[in-house]
Scaffold this motif. Structure first.
Motif, PDB file in Angstrom:
ATOM      1  N   VAL A 188       0.250 -14.272  -4.899  1.00  0.00           N
ATOM      2  CA  VAL A 188      -0.083 -12.852  -4.789  1.00  0.00           C
ATOM      3  C   VAL A 188       1.150 -11.982  -5.041  1.00  0.00           C
ATOM      4  CG1 VAL A 188      -0.980 -11.059  -3.262  1.00  0.00           C
ATOM      5  CG2 VAL A 188      -1.981 -13.351  -3.215  1.00  0.00           C
ATOM      6  N   GLN A 189       2.286 -12.381  -4.512  1.00  0.00           N
ATOM      7  CA  GLN A 189       3.505 -11.597  -4.730  1.00  0.00           C
ATOM      8  C   GLN A 189       3.874 -11.536  -6.205  1.00  0.00           C
ATOM      9  OE1 GLN A 189       5.969 -13.716  -1.827  1.00  0.00           O
ATOM     10  NE2 GLN A 189       6.102 -11.839  -0.604  1.00  0.00           N
ATOM     11  N   ARG A 190       3.742 -12.650  -6.913  1.00  0.00           N
ATOM     12  CA  ARG A 190       4.027 -12.643  -8.352  1.00  0.00           C
ATOM     13  C   ARG A 190       3.051 -11.725  -9.079  1.00  0.00           C
ATOM     14  NH1 ARG A 190       5.032 -18.293  -7.494  1.00  0.00           N
ATOM     15  NH2 ARG A 190       2.873 -18.752  -8.067  1.00  0.00           N
ATOM     16  N   PHE A 191       1.791 -11.769  -8.678  1.00  0.00           N
ATOM     17  CA  PHE A 191       0.761 -10.921  -9.290  1.00  0.00           C
ATOM     18  C   PHE A 191       1.117  -9.448  -9.103  1.00  0.00           C
ATOM     19  CE2 PHE A 191      -3.182  -8.677  -9.693  1.00  0.00           C
ATOM     20  CZ  PHE A 191      -4.008  -9.426 -10.514  1.00  0.00           C
ATOM     21  N   ILE A 192       1.519  -9.081  -7.898  1.00  0.00           N
ATOM     22  CA  ILE A 192       1.860  -7.687  -7.610  1.00  0.00           C
ATOM     23  C   ILE A 192       3.051  -7.227  -8.446  1.00  0.00           C
ATOM     24  CG2 ILE A 192       2.775  -6.130  -5.828  1.00  0.00           C
ATOM     25  CD1 ILE A 192       1.058  -7.762  -3.797  1.00  0.00           C
ATOM     26  N   ARG A 193       4.063  -8.057  -8.542  1.00  0.00           N
ATOM     27  CA  ARG A 193       5.252  -7.671  -9.319  1.00  0.00           C
ATOM     28  C   ARG A 193       4.893  -7.379 -10.772  1.00  0.00           C
ATOM     29  NH1 ARG A 193       7.696 -12.214  -6.618  1.00  0.00           N
ATOM     30  NH2 ARG A 193       9.073 -11.536  -4.920  1.00  0.00           N
ATOM     31  N   ARG A 194       4.092  -8.262 -11.386  1.00  0.00           N
ATOM     32  CA  ARG A 194       3.716  -8.054 -12.778  1.00  0.00           C
ATOM     33  C   ARG A 194       2.856  -6.809 -12.943  1.00  0.00           C
ATOM     34  NH1 ARG A 194       2.868 -13.681 -12.501  1.00  0.00           N
ATOM     35  NH2 ARG A 194       0.616 -13.350 -12.411  1.00  0.00           N
ATOM     36  N   ALA A 195       1.883  -6.642 -12.043  1.00  0.00           N
ATOM     37  CA  ALA A 195       0.992  -5.488 -12.140  1.00  0.00           C
ATOM     38  C   ALA A 195       1.769  -4.180 -12.023  1.00  0.00           C
ATOM     39  CB  ALA A 195      -0.081  -5.571 -11.058  1.00  0.00           C
ATOM     40  N   ALA A 196       2.732  -4.144 -11.109  1.00  0.00           N
ATOM     41  CA  ALA A 196       3.504  -2.917 -10.876  1.00  0.00           C
ATOM     42  C   ALA A 196       4.331  -2.519 -12.086  1.00  0.00           C
ATOM     43  CB  ALA A 196       4.397  -3.094  -9.652  1.00  0.00           C
ATOM     44  N   ASP A 197       4.604  -3.462 -12.967  1.00  0.00           N
ATOM     45  CA  ASP A 197       5.349  -3.164 -14.189  1.00  0.00           C
ATOM     46  C   ASP A 197       4.464  -2.602 -15.299  1.00  0.00           C
ATOM     47  OD1 ASP A 197       7.839  -3.888 -13.243  1.00  0.00           O
ATOM     48  OD2 ASP A 197       7.691  -5.966 -13.951  1.00  0.00           O
ATOM     49  N   HIS A 198       3.131  -2.685 -15.100  1.00  0.00           N
ATOM     50  CA  HIS A 198       2.238  -2.350 -16.205  1.00  0.00           C
ATOM     51  C   HIS A 198       1.248  -1.220 -15.923  1.00  0.00           C
ATOM     52  CE1 HIS A 198       3.623  -6.353 -17.525  1.00  0.00           C
ATOM     53  NE2 HIS A 198       3.341  -5.919 -18.735  1.00  0.00           N
ATOM     54  N   CYS A 199       0.920  -0.966 -14.672  1.00  0.00           N
ATOM     55  CA  CYS A 199      -0.068   0.076 -14.390  1.00  0.00           C
ATOM     56  C   CYS A 199       0.161   0.642 -12.994  1.00  0.00           C
ATOM     57  CB  CYS A 199      -1.497  -0.473 -14.518  1.00  0.00           C
ATOM     58  SG  CYS A 199      -1.962  -1.694 -13.269  1.00  0.00           S
ATOM     59  N   HIS A 200      -0.633   1.631 -12.652  1.00  0.00           N
ATOM     60  CA  HIS A 200      -0.555   2.210 -11.306  1.00  0.00           C
ATOM     61  C   HIS A 200      -1.090   1.186 -10.300  1.00  0.00           C
ATOM     62  CE1 HIS A 200      -0.711   5.316  -8.175  1.00  0.00           C
ATOM     63  NE2 HIS A 200      -1.846   4.746  -7.814  1.00  0.00           N
ATOM     64  N   VAL A 201      -0.314   0.915  -9.253  1.00  0.00           N
ATOM     65  CA  VAL A 201      -0.696  -0.077  -8.244  1.00  0.00           C
ATOM     66  C   VAL A 201      -0.631   0.544  -6.860  1.00  0.00           C
ATOM     67  CG1 VAL A 201       0.010  -2.212  -7.083  1.00  0.00           C
ATOM     68  CG2 VAL A 201      -0.039  -2.111  -9.576  1.00  0.00           C
ATOM     69  N   GLU A 202      -1.682   0.315  -6.070  1.00  0.00           N
ATOM     70  CA  GLU A 202      -1.672   0.600  -4.648  1.00  0.00           C
ATOM     71  C   GLU A 202      -2.058  -0.687  -3.918  1.00  0.00           C
ATOM     72  OE1 GLU A 202      -3.583   4.265  -3.477  1.00  0.00           O
ATOM     73  OE2 GLU A 202      -3.079   5.246  -5.388  1.00  0.00           O
ATOM     74  N   LEU A 203      -1.544  -0.847  -2.710  1.00  0.00           N
ATOM     75  CA  LEU A 203      -1.786  -2.058  -1.925  1.00  0.00           C
ATOM     76  C   LEU A 203      -2.548  -1.715  -0.651  1.00  0.00           C
ATOM     77  CD1 LEU A 203       1.756  -3.712  -2.174  1.00  0.00           C
ATOM     78  CD2 LEU A 203      -0.214  -4.062  -3.689  1.00  0.00           C
ATOM     79  N   THR A 204      -3.326  -2.677  -0.167  1.00  0.00           N
ATOM     80  CA  THR A 204      -4.040  -2.525   1.093  1.00  0.00           C
ATOM     81  C   THR A 204      -3.763  -3.721   1.984  1.00  0.00           C
ATOM     82  OG1 THR A 204      -5.845  -1.243   0.109  1.00  0.00           O
ATOM     83  CG2 THR A 204      -6.310  -2.351   2.187  1.00  0.00           C
ATOM     84  N   VAL A 205      -3.482  -3.464   3.260  1.00  0.00           N
ATOM     85  CA  VAL A 205      -3.392  -4.535   4.248  1.00  0.00           C
ATOM     86  C   VAL A 205      -4.368  -4.221   5.376  1.00  0.00           C
ATOM     87  CG1 VAL A 205      -1.389  -3.451   5.409  1.00  0.00           C
ATOM     88  CG2 VAL A 205      -1.926  -5.876   5.811  1.00  0.00           C
ATOM     89  N   LEU A 206      -5.242  -5.162   5.681  1.00  0.00           N
ATOM     90  CA  LEU A 206      -6.168  -5.047   6.802  1.00  0.00           C
ATOM     91  C   LEU A 206      -5.476  -5.597   8.044  1.00  0.00           C
ATOM     92  CD1 LEU A 206      -9.154  -4.346   7.643  1.00  0.00           C
ATOM     93  CD2 LEU A 206      -9.622  -6.797   7.340  1.00  0.00           C
ATOM     94  N   ILE A 207      -5.350  -4.777   9.071  1.00  0.00           N
ATOM     95  CA  ILE A 207      -4.659  -5.184  10.289  1.00  0.00           C
ATOM     96  C   ILE A 207      -5.657  -5.849  11.232  1.00  0.00           C
ATOM     97  CG2 ILE A 207      -3.276  -4.417  12.254  1.00  0.00           C
ATOM     98  CD1 ILE A 207      -1.909  -4.163   9.492  1.00  0.00           C
TER      99      ILE A 207
END
Length: 275
Positions: A188-207
């Protein structure tokens, strides 16, 4: 003969007739087939803030489409009635990529800006996302992906050229928690890094109470996100009892607010949800 599915990190070894863990991919006579292609379980014109995306065309609407299947098994899943079903169980209607894109274009007059691939885990059937997104782009409209990000580079790269925005569900920041959900943190971390380089990214964490709700974990998560980009928006969301996790109450609202405040030490944009 068993065949190995390479769509996600599970690499399921499937006998003829057997579905993968995701419920969407199947060995059919020795060929691995995407069984949910174009098979829609949900279609709705939603506010983009429901994805949730707070900093991408706020106030707009987006046509949201979902199928069935997921490669994780979160016991608190809000959409378990579609995400945990396979092709033999789900009630669907067929909607071709062309018809989906055409429907999105027809809805421009109501404020629609494009298509969001959401509700279940869209990337277990990434071929449909890819094909539809190409056509949506041809109409001059936007593509949004709502995903758990638990996929390798090859799958992400298949859809990334056509995505304008993503909300990625970062379940937690500890590998042991991801293992409980059937996932892998590093993927997931690798996925986020790549996505953030290419498009608008927002993240969600469910507590989730008793699972990922400590100040230390939020500090670790926010610091990691900031190492990617401190301007990535983070949605800190409140848990409600659901599906197989009815053994505890909803997260205390003040705990959500406290953890959001902790995240703001590292991150510029932090939102709270379900409060």
């Amino acid at each position: 003969m068993k065949e190995t599915c390479t769509v996600c990190m599970h690499r399921c070894r499937l006998k003829p007739g057997q579905f993968g863990r995701c419920g969407a991919r199947k060995n059919v006579n020795g060929m691995l087939v995407c069984e949910n292609y174009g098979r829609v379980t949900a279609l709705a014109l939603d506010p983009i803030e429901k994805k949730p995306l707070s900093m991408y065309h706020p106030g707009s609407l987006i046509l949201s489409v979902g199928s069935f299947g997921c490669n994780l098994a979160c016991p608190f899943c809000q959409n378990f009635d579609i995400s945990m079903k396979n092709a033999d169980q789900a009630e669907t209607v067929f909607l071709s990529p062309e018809k989906l894109a055409s429907k999105a274009s027809e809805l421009r007059k109501r404020g629609n800006i494009g298509v969001a691939y959401t509700y279940n885990e869209p990337l277990v059937g990434y071929e449909y996302v890819r094909d539809a997104a190409k056509i949506v782009r041809q109409y001059g409209m936007k593509n949004v992906l709502v995903t758990n990000g638990a996929f390798p580079e090859a799958v992400e790269n298949a859809v990334l050229p056509y995505m304008d925005a993503m909300n990625i569900d970062l379940k937690g920041i500890r590998q042991e928690y991801y293992k409980k959900l059937g996932g892998d943190l590093e993927t997931v971390q690798r996925f986020i890094r790549r996505a953030a380089d290419h498009c608008h990214v927002e993240l969600t964490v469910l507590i989730v109470p008793g699972e990922n709700d400590t100040r230390e974990e939020m500090e670790e998560m926010a610091a990691w996100i900031a190492s990617v980009d401190p301007e990535i928006p983070l949605h800190v969301s409140r848990f409600y009892p659901r599906w197989r996790m009815m053994d505890r109450g909803a997260t205390e609202v003040q705990q959500v607010y406290r953890l959001a405040e902790t995240a703001r030490t590292w991150l510029k944009y932090v939102f709270t949800g379900n409060c």
